[in-house]
Design an enzyme around this catalytic site. Sequence first.
Site, PDB file in Angstrom:
ATOM      1  N   HIS A  27       6.428  46.896   8.475  1.00 29.08           N
ATOM      2  CA  HIS A  27       5.820  48.133   8.964  1.00 29.08           C
ATOM      3  C   HIS A  27       4.573  47.844   9.795  1.00 29.08           C
ATOM      4  O   HIS A  27       4.283  48.560  10.752  1.00 29.08           O
ATOM      5  CB  HIS A  27       5.470  49.042   7.779  1.00 29.08           C
ATOM      6  CG  HIS A  27       6.666  49.539   7.030  1.00 29.08           C
ATOM      7  ND1 HIS A  27       7.145  50.822   7.150  1.00 29.08           N
ATOM      8  CD2 HIS A  27       7.497  48.906   6.148  1.00 29.08           C
ATOM      9  CE1 HIS A  27       8.218  50.968   6.375  1.00 29.08           C
ATOM     10  NE2 HIS A  27       8.436  49.817   5.755  1.00 29.08           N
ATOM     11  N   ASP A 125       2.326  55.703   9.404  1.00 32.08           N
ATOM     12  CA  ASP A 125       3.693  55.389   9.011  1.00 32.08           C
ATOM     13  C   ASP A 125       4.313  56.605   8.329  1.00 32.08           C
ATOM     14  O   ASP A 125       3.633  57.355   7.620  1.00 32.08           O
ATOM     15  CB  ASP A 125       3.695  54.190   8.051  1.00 32.08           C
ATOM     16  CG  ASP A 125       5.076  53.588   7.877  1.00 32.08           C
ATOM     17  OD1 ASP A 125       5.924  54.231   7.222  1.00 32.08           O
ATOM     18  OD2 ASP A 125       5.314  52.486   8.405  1.00 32.08           O
TER      19      ASP A 125
END
Length: 664
Positions: A27, A125
């Site tokens: 990520h 995110d």
Amino acid sequence: MENETQTETTVGRRRRIILFPLPFQGHINPMLQLANLLYSKGFSITIFHTNFNAPKTSNYPHFTFRFILDNDPQDERVSSLPSHGMGAFNRLFVFNEHGGDELRHELELLLASDEDEHVSCIITDALWHFTQSVADSLNIPRLVLRTSSLFCFLAYASFPLFDDLGYLNLADKTRLDEQVVEFPVLKLKDIIKIGFKSSKDPIGQMLASLLNMDAPQRKTIVFFPLPFQGHINPMLQLANILHTHGFKITVIHAQYNSPNPSNHPHFTFIPIDEGFSKIVDQAATNRDGTYFMRYLNESCVDPLRDCLAKLLLDDRETIACVISDVAFYFTQAVADELKLPRLALRTGSMGCVLAYDALPFHSNKTCFCLTKEDSDYEVSVPEYPLLKFKDIAKISINPQGMGDFATNMFNQMKASSGIIWNTFKELEESALETISQDYPTPSFTLGPFHKYFPASSTSLIEQDRTIISWLDKQPPKSVVYASFGSVAHITELEFQEVAHGLANVGLSFLWVVRPGMVIGSDWLESLPENFEERMGDRGRIVQWSPQQEVLAHPATGCFWTHNGWNSTLESICEGVPMICSPCFADQPVNARYVSDFWKIGVFLEDGFERTGIEMTIKRVMMNIEGDEIRERISCLKDKVNVSVDEGGSSFQSLNNLVDYISSF
């Protein structure tokens, strides 16, 4: 605490973007790549990050880094969590639970200090779901970065459905290689590998929050089936169909013939005590069917009303409507009282509705108790010429009671919010035109229901599956399949005539003899002497069968049936010619349509008599007449397949029904 490492110069009032990556390698990488892209377009970049898996700031001297969530290995919230597998998801859950105040504090400090720069937005995110409320509270636009595929997003969005279907804790490990019908790119073993045990555990709830799955809330449809096999089956099939279209399903049911909840782990089952089991044993004596229908429509009123009222008080449920069997005519008044829309499910044919509506149940004629000696026995009924007087004599032994029942049923069908039919337009198009004129409420012809799924496990009687291997050994279209349903009873003499007829024709046969079907016998005591020994492997007798599979088997040549509507539809769907031996209620009407209207079967006119049985079986299995019947029913089979395929009449009717219920 490492603070400012900013090296860029500013000209005037530049725009700053704040990025907040999830602290895992897969990520962090795409988030920092995106930051570089935006920096190249003239934006100032600030990276918020956790101390856990903190990025190396010296690799990005052109960014400003600020850390939040000081969850180092000594932090009691995360120190005991593993660093791999589901531990990563649990760590993420802790971050989302405790990060809001810390993120808000750091953002407030940044906003107060950046006098020369305007914060355009924060990019976080997708798994940082708590950041939306923080951004909203500070009036900062939030953009979401999804670092994985759209396919994965759709799969996660389906997890509440997978949980309802029992896929997350699959008990039957033999099914692991099955394709997921609701998400064909996956197999069941793939869902299990992802690792969530329930959409209601903390991680599942976090996913629900992330995907906003609770907005809008899935609507619940409450089903109330009549407690008989031929009515329970299509009701649960319809429930399955609507469940796959996003509705939650609650089934309120009688204690008598209670469905097995383990066969439908994705439904909620609620039993009510209607007291029916106390009186149902009188069925084989002097009571007719309308007596039991009247009893159920009186005894279920209070239990159903109380159950629905309790559901309506549950804030977790949004009930869209009630779908009840048309024979439960009392449910319309209960639904009206509770201000719930009620849809009526007709588990039988449209033709039967028209016949019942036309027949002179309330007249003083004695046509309902005719015998073979009466002159009108073979005469067509003027009010409905497709039927003969001998047919309506089978419908009910209590014409007044049947008339009252039919009147109540039809009146409440017309008062309902809609009628759902287990039939398809191409089979009963002329009846549909009449129904549309006589019944102003919307009609939905989305059957046959069983075509939407593989053979279902709604049977109340255990199926003998050993017969499939026996069928595998038989030549194509060589076996006579005989089954007279889940309710019908025959006398000992009739039972013996059936046995002799099957034996004399010389063909292989599969005969379903339900325990208690023969009046006065437990099972096979009344068979002719040494019958099973004489038949050997040519004949098989079982207590119950997986009928859909039997009819679909290449070895099955004809279906000797009582012509219940489910059995009639199943035979049409597999293109299997029928021999018609109706017993009561709607069965004589269905049988006449099969033999005289659609011409896809032969009516066994003289009841159970061995010579007539032998001749009728030969007509269907050995003569050119049988070939013509098979050709006609094969054409209907093709029409069924077209109707349920995309763009077909049943397919479109189902979509209309889903939209209609969603509008409530």
